[in-house]
Design a protein around this motif. Structure first.
Motif, short mmCIF file in Angstrom:
data_model
loop_
_atom_site.label_atom_id
_atom_site.label_comp_id
_atom_site.label_asym_id
_atom_site.label_seq_id
_atom_site.Cartn_x
_atom_site.Cartn_y
_atom_site.Cartn_z
N ILE A 167 -10.18 69.19 -72.22
CA ILE A 167 -9.06 69.67 -73.04
C ILE A 167 -7.79 69.35 -72.28
O ILE A 167 -7.64 69.73 -71.11
CB ILE A 167 -9.17 71.18 -73.31
CG1 ILE A 167 -10.51 71.51 -73.99
CG2 ILE A 167 -8.01 71.65 -74.19
CD1 ILE A 167 -10.74 72.99 -74.20
N ARG A 168 -6.86 68.66 -72.93
CA ARG A 168 -5.64 68.24 -72.24
C ARG A 168 -4.43 68.38 -73.15
O ARG A 168 -4.57 68.68 -74.34
CB ARG A 168 -5.78 66.78 -71.79
CG ARG A 168 -6.02 65.80 -72.92
CD ARG A 168 -6.52 64.46 -72.42
NE ARG A 168 -6.77 63.54 -73.52
CZ ARG A 168 -5.97 62.56 -73.89
NH1 ARG A 168 -4.82 62.39 -73.25
NH2 ARG A 168 -6.27 61.77 -74.90
N ASP A 169 -3.28 68.17 -72.56
CA ASP A 169 -2.02 68.18 -73.31
C ASP A 169 -1.62 66.73 -73.52
O ASP A 169 -1.12 66.07 -72.61
CB ASP A 169 -0.95 68.94 -72.52
CG ASP A 169 0.35 69.07 -73.30
OD1 ASP A 169 0.50 68.40 -74.34
OD2 ASP A 169 1.23 69.83 -72.85
N ALA A 170 -1.84 66.22 -74.72
CA ALA A 170 -1.57 64.81 -74.99
C ALA A 170 -0.10 64.46 -74.85
O ALA A 170 0.24 63.29 -74.63
CB ALA A 170 -2.06 64.46 -76.40
N SER A 171 0.78 65.46 -74.94
CA SER A 171 2.22 65.19 -74.85
C SER A 171 2.71 65.17 -73.40
O SER A 171 3.86 64.83 -73.15
CB SER A 171 2.99 66.25 -75.63
OG SER A 171 2.83 67.53 -75.03
N CYS A 172 1.86 65.54 -72.45
CA CYS A 172 2.27 65.62 -71.04
C CYS A 172 1.76 64.38 -70.30
O CYS A 172 0.64 64.38 -69.77
CB CYS A 172 1.74 66.89 -70.40
SG CYS A 172 2.23 67.08 -68.66
N SER A 173 2.59 63.36 -70.24
CA SER A 173 2.18 62.11 -69.60
C SER A 173 2.08 62.24 -68.09
O SER A 173 1.35 61.50 -67.43
CB SER A 173 3.16 60.99 -69.95
OG SER A 173 4.48 61.33 -69.53
N GLU A 174 2.83 63.20 -67.52
CA GLU A 174 2.83 63.35 -66.07
C GLU A 174 1.76 64.31 -65.56
O GLU A 174 1.55 64.45 -64.35
CB GLU A 174 4.20 63.83 -65.57
CG GLU A 174 4.56 65.26 -65.93
CD GLU A 174 5.28 65.39 -67.26
OE1 GLU A 174 6.00 66.38 -67.45
OE2 GLU A 174 5.12 64.49 -68.11
N CYS A 175 1.07 65.00 -66.47
CA CYS A 175 0.07 65.98 -66.05
C CYS A 175 -1.10 65.32 -65.33
O CYS A 175 -1.37 64.13 -65.50
CB CYS A 175 -0.43 66.77 -67.25
SG CYS A 175 0.71 68.07 -67.80
N THR A 176 -1.79 66.12 -64.54
CA THR A 176 -2.94 65.63 -63.77
C THR A 176 -3.95 64.93 -64.67
O THR A 176 -4.29 65.44 -65.74
CB THR A 176 -3.62 66.81 -63.04
OG1 THR A 176 -2.67 67.40 -62.15
CG2 THR A 176 -4.83 66.34 -62.26
N ASP A 177 -4.40 63.78 -64.23
CA ASP A 177 -5.35 62.98 -65.02
C ASP A 177 -6.78 63.45 -64.73
O ASP A 177 -7.27 63.28 -63.61
CB ASP A 177 -5.19 61.50 -64.66
CG ASP A 177 -6.03 60.60 -65.55
OD1 ASP A 177 -6.80 61.13 -66.38
OD2 ASP A 177 -5.93 59.37 -65.41
N PRO A 178 -7.47 64.03 -65.71
CA PRO A 178 -8.83 64.52 -65.47
C PRO A 178 -9.85 63.42 -65.24
O PRO A 178 -10.97 63.68 -64.79
CB PRO A 178 -9.15 65.31 -66.75
CG PRO A 178 -8.26 64.72 -67.79
CD PRO A 178 -7.02 64.30 -67.08
N SER A 179 -9.49 62.17 -65.54
CA SER A 179 -10.44 61.08 -65.35
C SER A 179 -10.82 60.92 -63.88
O SER A 179 -11.91 60.45 -63.56
CB SER A 179 -9.86 59.76 -65.88
OG SER A 179 -8.70 59.38 -65.17
#
Length: 387
Positions: A167-179
């Motif tokens: 579950i992520r925030d699609a609008s937050c490009s700078e957020c931590t990448d769970p990949s």
């Protein structure tokens, strides 16, 4: 006279016999000692050769051809081949043949594929290795997969593929990448059943957020099969929680992240560098950013520079009592980095408005002392201004 000579001859004969007896005893004892020594050396040699001799074994592999991503046997067999082992025979039988079923019953095997070792499995030079990878079962050493994917020998079901939901925030490009975390799971050997990506505002995501009381996204949810992987269980202790039904859940509060329920982006920090253009020998203020990013994981959202002789530089120097340059100020969401805040108390100050002011400039190198009007090199004497 004749009688005296006879007595002397008889005495000499007795003395000679005694001497012969003593010599015989000594010679016999020496021979016995020599024989014992030679015999002892031969025994030691034989024992050493026996210890070094490779253990004779027969290897029987029970394969599960239909399970394409089951735990690989190649690495186990390669490790076995590197040991002092003489493989007299290597047989492979496939599940679910009658022979495989019989071996499964004989050796009480629950997981496939499996390796059965018979022969000199208790030989001293292989005993420790075999006991580290296999169990003793009905007179043989049996290896079975330590973690998934494996096949249930009773049902033929393939066990251990994990369903992953992000579950992520699609609008937050700078957020931590769970990949990155998913890649770490793969390196731990985790095999995926499925991977689902959800935006936190969707109804499906909202239901999961409520079910698992998530406080931030990105969030990671792993199905209970993750508990079959020992490395995951160990790593999850400091990363997330496990629910009563065995689901692995983690709100990844690694800045930047989106805080729930409000949706606030946490962890964006602003850096202001105050320098002196006239001080060519002063330390590189850019070193601060590297330390913040590499040592504390701080995300610098934006960076500005003000010269100490500019209007903005003078205003900041007056506002925060700055006495030496270069230096930096940090504003924004610094509280998202508790380790940074703790460390900062030793090298600077935290002002009432929340600004972090760096003050221990001497630890960085040469600087300009505004009060003395001199360039200070902590490792040598001070120099005149402008040098």
């Amino acid at each position: 006279m004749l009688k005296r000579m006879n007595l002397l001859q008889q005495r000499k004969k007795r003395d000679d016999m005694a001497l012969y007896t003593i010599l015989a005893v000594l010679l016999g004892t020496g021979a016995l000692i020599g024989l014992t020594t030679v015999s002892g050396l031969s025994l030691a040699d034989r024992e050493a050769k026996e210890t070094a001799r490779p253990a004779n074994m027969v290897v029987t592999t029970i394969a599960s051809p239909s399970c394409t991503d089951c735990f690989p046997l190649d690495s186990v067999l390669a490790s076995l081949a590197s040991q002092p082992v003489n493989l007299e025979e290597h047989r492979t039988v496939s599940f679910p043949s009658d022979e495989a079923t019989g071996l499964i019953s004989t050796y009480n095997i629950q997981r496939l594929p499996a390796i059965i070792l018979t022969g000199e499995t208790d030989k001293e030079n292989v005993r420790s290795f075999l006991s580290s990878i296999a169990d003793v079962r009905n007179g043989a050493m049996v290896w079975t997969p330590p973690q998934p994917v494996y096949m249930d020998a009773a049902t033929g079901e393939e066990i251990g593929r994990v369903s992953i939901t992000v579950i992520r925030d699609a609008s937050c490009s700078e957020c931590t990448d769970p990949s990155n975390t998913i890649a770490q799971l793969e390196r731990m050997g985790v095999r995926q059943e499925s991977l689902t990506m959800l935006d936190w505002k969707t109804s499906e995501a909202q239901q999961l957020i409520g079910t698992y009381a998530l406080t931030a996204v990105p969030a990671l949810i792993l199905s209970s099969e993750a508990g079959l992987y020992p490395p995951v269980v160990q790593a999850w202790t400091g990363f997330g929680t496990t629910t009563e039904d065995g689901t692995f859940v983690a709100s990844m509060r690694i800045p930047p992240y989106t805080e729930l329920p409000g949706g606030r982006i946490r962890g964006n920090v602003h850096l202001t560098a105050i320098t002196d253009a006239a001080c060519s020998s002063c330390y590189d203020v850019g070193a601060h950013r590297k330390i913040l990013e590499q040592n504390f994981g701080v995300r610098i959202a934006d960076e500005t520079t003000a010269d100490i002789n500019s209007a903005s530089g003078k205003q900041l120097a007056s506002q925060y009592g700055i006495t030496a340059v270069p230096m930096i100020l940090l504003t924004g969401d610094t509280k998202a980095y508790p380790n940074l805040v703790t460390a900062w108390k030793q090298i600077g100050s935290i002002e009432e408005d929340g600004t972090l002011v760096f003050r221990d400039v001497g630890v960085m190198g040469t600087y300009y002392d505004l009060r003395k009007g001199t360039v200070i090199n902590p490792s040598s004497d001070s120099a005149p201004a402008g040098s």
